[in-house]
Write a protein that holds these residues in place. Structure first.
Motif, short mmCIF file in Angstrom:
data_model
loop_
_atom_site.label_atom_id
_atom_site.label_comp_id
_atom_site.label_asym_id
_atom_site.label_seq_id
_atom_site.Cartn_x
_atom_site.Cartn_y
_atom_site.Cartn_z
N ILE A 1 3.88 0.45 -13.42
CA ILE A 1 4.34 0.04 -12.09
C ILE A 1 3.17 -0.01 -11.12
CG2 ILE A 1 5.71 0.78 -10.10
CD1 ILE A 1 7.81 1.83 -12.07
N ILE A 2 2.33 1.01 -11.13
CA ILE A 2 1.19 1.06 -10.21
C ILE A 2 0.22 -0.09 -10.49
CG2 ILE A 2 -0.83 2.41 -9.53
CD1 ILE A 2 0.84 4.92 -10.04
N ARG A 3 -0.02 -0.38 -11.77
CA ARG A 3 -0.91 -1.50 -12.11
C ARG A 3 -0.33 -2.83 -11.65
NH1 ARG A 3 -2.49 0.41 -18.28
NH2 ARG A 3 -4.24 1.77 -17.70
N THR A 4 0.96 -3.03 -11.85
CA THR A 4 1.59 -4.28 -11.43
C THR A 4 1.52 -4.45 -9.92
OG1 THR A 4 3.10 -4.16 -13.33
CG2 THR A 4 3.72 -5.63 -11.53
N LEU A 5 1.82 -3.37 -9.18
CA LEU A 5 1.75 -3.43 -7.72
C LEU A 5 0.32 -3.68 -7.25
CD1 LEU A 5 4.13 -0.45 -6.81
CD2 LEU A 5 4.53 -2.86 -6.27
N THR A 6 -0.64 -3.05 -7.90
CA THR A 6 -2.03 -3.21 -7.50
C THR A 6 -2.51 -4.64 -7.74
OG1 THR A 6 -2.47 -0.89 -8.04
CG2 THR A 6 -4.37 -2.33 -7.82
N ASP A 7 -2.12 -5.22 -8.88
CA ASP A 7 -2.50 -6.62 -9.16
C ASP A 7 -1.92 -7.57 -8.12
OD1 ASP A 7 -3.89 -5.78 -11.36
OD2 ASP A 7 -2.30 -6.27 -12.81
N ALA A 8 -0.65 -7.35 -7.78
CA ALA A 8 -0.01 -8.22 -6.79
C ALA A 8 -0.59 -7.98 -5.40
CB ALA A 8 1.50 -7.98 -6.78
N TYR A 9 -0.98 -6.73 -5.10
CA TYR A 9 -1.57 -6.39 -3.81
C TYR A 9 -2.87 -7.15 -3.59
CZ TYR A 9 -3.02 -3.33 0.07
OH TYR A 9 -3.40 -2.83 1.29
N GLY A 10 -3.62 -7.37 -4.69
CA GLY A 10 -4.86 -8.12 -4.56
C GLY A 10 -4.64 -9.58 -4.22
N ASP A 11 -3.45 -10.12 -4.55
CA ASP A 11 -3.16 -11.53 -4.29
C ASP A 11 -2.43 -11.76 -2.97
OD1 ASP A 11 -4.27 -12.08 -6.76
OD2 ASP A 11 -2.35 -11.97 -7.81
N VAL A 12 -1.81 -10.71 -2.42
CA VAL A 12 -0.91 -10.92 -1.29
C VAL A 12 -1.66 -11.38 -0.04
CG1 VAL A 12 -1.02 -8.55 -0.37
CG2 VAL A 12 1.07 -9.90 -0.09
N GLY B 1 0.81 -1.21 0.00
CA GLY B 1 0.00 0.00 0.00
C GLY B 1 0.85 1.26 0.00
N ASP B 2 1.93 1.25 0.79
CA ASP B 2 2.82 2.42 0.84
C ASP B 2 3.48 2.67 -0.52
OD1 ASP B 2 2.19 2.75 3.48
OD2 ASP B 2 4.00 1.77 4.25
N LEU B 3 3.91 1.59 -1.19
CA LEU B 3 4.56 1.75 -2.49
C LEU B 3 3.59 2.27 -3.55
CD1 LEU B 3 7.05 -1.18 -3.31
CD2 LEU B 3 7.48 1.28 -3.31
N ILE B 4 2.37 1.74 -3.53
CA ILE B 4 1.37 2.22 -4.49
C ILE B 4 1.11 3.70 -4.28
CG2 ILE B 4 -1.06 2.02 -5.18
CD1 ILE B 4 -0.85 -0.98 -4.49
N ASP C 1 3.37 -16.81 1.92
CA ASP C 1 4.57 -16.03 2.22
C ASP C 1 4.48 -14.72 1.45
OD1 ASP C 1 7.11 -14.96 2.57
OD2 ASP C 1 8.08 -16.92 2.61
N LYS C 2 4.10 -13.66 2.14
CA LYS C 2 3.90 -12.37 1.51
C LYS C 2 5.22 -11.78 1.01
CE LYS C 2 -0.14 -11.37 4.36
NZ LYS C 2 -0.77 -10.44 5.32
N ARG C 3 6.30 -12.16 1.66
CA ARG C 3 7.60 -11.64 1.23
C ARG C 3 7.93 -12.09 -0.19
NH1 ARG C 3 13.45 -13.12 4.03
NH2 ARG C 3 14.74 -11.67 2.81
N ILE C 4 7.62 -13.34 -0.51
CA ILE C 4 7.93 -13.86 -1.84
C ILE C 4 7.11 -13.12 -2.89
CG2 ILE C 4 7.71 -15.89 -3.34
CD1 ILE C 4 8.43 -17.61 -0.97
N VAL C 5 5.85 -12.83 -2.60
CA VAL C 5 5.03 -12.08 -3.55
C VAL C 5 5.63 -10.71 -3.82
CG1 VAL C 5 2.74 -11.12 -3.98
CG2 VAL C 5 2.96 -13.32 -2.81
N MET C 6 6.08 -10.03 -2.76
CA MET C 6 6.71 -8.72 -2.93
C MET C 6 8.00 -8.82 -3.73
SD MET C 6 7.02 -5.49 -2.55
CE MET C 6 5.82 -4.90 -1.35
N GLU C 7 8.81 -9.83 -3.44
CA GLU C 7 10.08 -9.97 -4.16
C GLU C 7 9.85 -10.28 -5.63
OE1 GLU C 7 13.03 -11.55 -0.57
OE2 GLU C 7 12.04 -12.99 -1.86
N MET C 8 8.91 -11.19 -5.92
CA MET C 8 8.63 -11.51 -7.31
C MET C 8 8.10 -10.30 -8.08
SD MET C 8 9.45 -14.67 -7.95
CE MET C 8 10.87 -14.23 -6.95
N CYS C 9 7.27 -9.52 -7.40
CA CYS C 9 6.73 -8.31 -8.04
C CYS C 9 7.85 -7.32 -8.35
CB CYS C 9 5.68 -7.68 -7.13
SG CYS C 9 4.85 -6.26 -7.85
N CYS C 10 8.76 -7.13 -7.41
CA CYS C 10 9.87 -6.19 -7.63
C CYS C 10 10.84 -6.71 -8.70
CB CYS C 10 10.62 -5.97 -6.31
SG CYS C 10 9.70 -4.96 -5.12
#
Length: 551
Positions: free
Chosen positions: A325-336, A281-284, A341-350
Motif C-alpha cells: 500500500i505504501i509503495r503504491t501510494l508513493t508511486d502515485a504521489y510522485g505523479d500527482v 502525504g497524510d495517507l503515506i 486533476d489530482k482527485r482522479i489520481v487519488m481515486e484511481m490509486c484507491c
C-alpha cells in the motif's frame, strides 16, 4: 506592522536554540576559550536553526561582555549587529550570488580589517548553489584566511560541496527537532501570545512541521489568524488537512476493501477543499505508522497520537500488504504534481488498492500457472430470477475439470462454436503465413509471464486507469494470433469500460511493446462468452451502429 512568529521568536542565544544541544554546547565552549575556527559548515534540513546559530555565533565572537559563551545582546557590538548597522557582519545568499565574479569581489573585500568589530564574519547561506568557479575562488580564501576573518557556511545539501572545501571547515550537522521539543516551544509561545490552543493542536502542528521549528511557527501563525480558543476541529479546517478520524475511516476502507466507504470519504474531503497532494502525504504517513506499530508495538515510534487505533488496524492485515500500500501510494504521489486533476489520481490509486488481488492464487498479476495434473474446481454462480425469494441464496454449481497451463477457466459450451472448439476450425498455416508461424511461438504461459510487464508499461505511460481496469482480468489465453483477456461475468462494467477504443488501443500498444515483431491482436471476452459475440457483432455491423446500455 505585524511580525511573523518565526522572526519574532528567532533564537538570540545558544541556550534558546531548540533541539541542538550538542552543537550549542561545543560552540559555547569555543567562544569561552577563544579558540574558534576560521570557517564553519552548518548543514541540516530546513528550519532547524542553521542561520540562527550562525548569527548568534557572529555576535558571540564580537560580544564585549559574553555570558558563558552566549552573546549578551546588550553591548554596542551586539546591538549594532542585531540592527544590521555594521558592515563587518555580512549575510549573503549563494542562490543569487553564485558566480565566480561574486566570490572574487568578496575576496577583494575580506583582506581589509573590520571597521567596528573584532572579527569580520561572512555568513553564506545555501552555499551548495555556488558554481564550480566560485568554489575554486572560495577555496583560495579558505586556504590562507586573514586572522580577522570567519566564514560560516550553511546548506541543506552538504554532499554537493567539493571535498577540498569540506576539508577546511568545522562541520556541524543540525538534526530534525523532535516533536516533544517542538510542542514545548509552541506551548511557551502560545502562553506569551496569550492564546488558548489545545495540546492536540500543538501535536498536529509538530507532526506537520516535519522536524522544522520554522515550519511549525509558520503553521502557528496561520492558526493565530483565528480569534478565540483553537480546537482540533478548527485547526484542521483552517489548515485544510485531513483529521485523524477521516484518515482512519479512509484507511479502514482500504484495508477492508470497502470501495464505497473509500469513495464516500474522498468525496467528503474533496468537498471540504482538502488538497489531494497533502492527503497523499497524510495517507503515506498514516500507513507508515500502522506498519511500524504493528511490527514493534511501540507507540513512541509513531508520529502523532492514537497508538491503539493504529495497532488495531495493523492486526487487520499483514506487513506485506501494508508495504505494498505504501509503495503504491508513493508511486502515485510522485505523479500527482503533474496531474491536471489530482482527485482522479487519488481515486484511481484507491480503486487499485481496494480491488487488487481479490482472488488469491487466481490473479493474473501473480502470474499463477495451474498444474496440469491438478483438478481445478470452478464455481459458476447461478443467475437469480426475479421470482426467487430474496431470503434464499442459490447454491453454486460446482464443475471439475483438468486444466493445463494453456487452458482457460470457463466452459467451451458457453462460447460460439468457432471459439468453443478452436482445434476443429483451425487451418494449418501455410508457408507464406509467417505471422502465424511467429505467433505460434508464444504460448499462454509466455503471455501470462509477461503480463505484469504489460501492466507496468501502462502505468509508466500514464494509463493508470486502464491498468486498474485490467486488475479484473481473471485469466489469459493465446489462440493463434489473438491474445484473449477473460473477465468474470460479475465484472461486466469493468469489461465494458475496458472494451472502449481508447483502452483497447492503450492495451494493444503495451502488448506490442513486449512482443515486438509478433502481431498479437488483443481481444476481450467475459466468462460466459458474450464478449466474443459482441466483438463478432461489431465486425459485422460496425462499432458505430452498436449502443451498449448499462443498467
Amino acid at each position: 506592522m505585524y511580525q511573523a512568529l518565526y522572526r519574532k521568536y528567532r533564537s538570540k542565544t545558544f541556550d534558546e536554540l531548540v533541539g541542538q544541544d550538542s552543537i550549542t554546547h561545543a560552540l559555547k565552549n569555543q567562544v569561552v576559550r577563544g579558540d574558534f575556527s576560521h570557517a564553519y559548515l552548518f548543514s541540516g534540513t530546513r528550519g532547524t536553526g542553521k542561520t540562527s546559530a550562525a548569527k548568534i555565533l557572529a555576535r558571540a565572537v564580537n560580544c564585549l561582555n559574553p555570558q558563558s559563551g552566549n552573546p549578551c545582546n546588550e553591548c554596542e557590538a551586539c546591538r549594532s549587529i542585531l540592527a544590521d548597522r555594521v558592515m563587518d557582519v555580512v549575510e549573503m545568499d549563494a542562490a543569487s550570488n553564485n558566480g565566480v565574479d561574486d566570490i572574487r569581489e568578496l575576496k577583494d573585500r575580506v583582506v581589509y580589517p573590520p571597521q567596528n568589530l573584532k572579527y569580520k564574519v561572512y555568513i553564506i547561506d545555501e552555499v551548495h548553489m555556488l558554481s564550480k568557479g566560485a568554489f575554486n575562488a572560495l577555496l583560495k580564501i579558505l586556504e590562507e584566511p586573514p586572522h580577522h576573518l570567519i566564514f560560516i557556511l550553511a546548506t541543506t545539501e552538504p554532499e554537493k560541496i567539493p571535498a577540498t572545501i569540506l576539508s577546511r571547515l568545522q562541520r556541524y550537522h543540525f538534526k530534525r527537532i523532535g516533536m516533544t521539543d517542538i510542542v514545548a516551544n509552541l506551548r511557551a509561545i502560545a502562553q506569551q501570545e496569550n492564546r488558548r490552543i489545545d495540546d492536540e493542536v500543538l501535536a498536529l502542528v509538530a507532526q506537520n512541521a516535519d522536524g522544522a521549528m520554522r515550519d511549525a511557527l509558520s503553521i502557528m501563525d496561520q492558526l493565530f489568524s483565528f480569534d478565540g480558543h483553537i480546537t482540533y476541529e478548527i485547526a484542521i479546517e483552517i489548515l485544510g488537512i485531513a483529521g485523524h478520524d477521516a484518515l482512519f475511516e479512509l484507511s479502514d476502507g482500504i484495508l477492508m476493501r470497502n470501495l464505497t466507504q473509500v469513495m464516500d470519504v474522498l468525496r467528503e474531503l474533496y468537498d471540504l477543499g482538502k488538497d489531494m497532494s497533502v492527503l497523499f502525504g497524510d495517507l503515506i504517513s498514516h500507513f507508515r505508522n500502522v506498519l511500524v506499530i504493528g511490527a514493534t508495538e511501540d507507540g513512541s515510534l509513531i508520529n502523532g497520537p492514537g497508538s491503539e487505533r493504529y495497532l488495531h488496524q495493523a492486526r487487520l492485515t499483514t506487513p506485506e500488504r501494508l508495504i505494498d500500500i505504501i509503495r503504491t501510494l508513493t508511486d502515485a504521489y510522485g505523479d500527482v504534481r503533474y496531474a491536471m486533476d489530482k482527485r482522479i489520481v487519488m481515486e484511481m490509486c484507491c480503486i487499485e488498492l481496494c480491488t487488487r488481488q481479490e482472488r488469491a492464487g487466481q490473479s493474473v498479476n501473480e502470474t499463477h500457472v495451474a498444474s496440469s495434473a491438478e483438478p481445478i474446481v470452478q464455481q459458476r454462480p447461478e443467475v437469480r430470477s426475479g421470482a426467487e425469494p430474496r431470503g434464499e441464496t442459490p447454491q453454486p454449481v460446482t464443475e471439475v475439470s483438468t486444466a493445463s497451463d494453456t487452458d482457460v477457466f470457463y466452459e467451451n459450451d458457453m462460447l460460439p462454436a468457432d471459439e468453443a472448439h478452436p482445434a476443429e476450425s483451425q487451418t494449418p498455416p501455410s508457408a507464406e503465413n509467417t505471422t502465424a508461424d511467429m505467433t505460434a511461438q508464444v504460448t499462454t504461459a509466455d503471455f501470462k509471464a509477461k503480463w505484469p510487464e504489460v501492466i507496468a508499461s501502462l502505468k509508466r505511460n500514464n494509463k493508470m486507469s486502464t491498468a486498474v481496469l485490467l486488475d479484473k482480468v481473471r485469466d489469459l489465453k493465446i489462440e493463434h494470433t489473438t491474445a484473449i483477456l477473460i473477465f468474470d461475468v460479475a465484472d461486466q462494467t469493468f469489461y465494458n469500460i475496458s472494451n472502449r477504443p481508447d483502452n483497447i488501443k492503450a492495451i494493444q500498444t503495451a502488448v506490442d511493446e513486449h512482443f515486438e515483431g509478433l502481431e498479437l491482436r488483443v481481444q476481450m471476452v467475459d466468462i460466459n462468452g458474450t464478449g466474443a459475440l459482441m466483438n463478432k457483432l461489431m465486425d459485422l455491423v460496425g462499432e458505430d451502429n452498436i449502443e451498449i446500455i448499462e443498467n
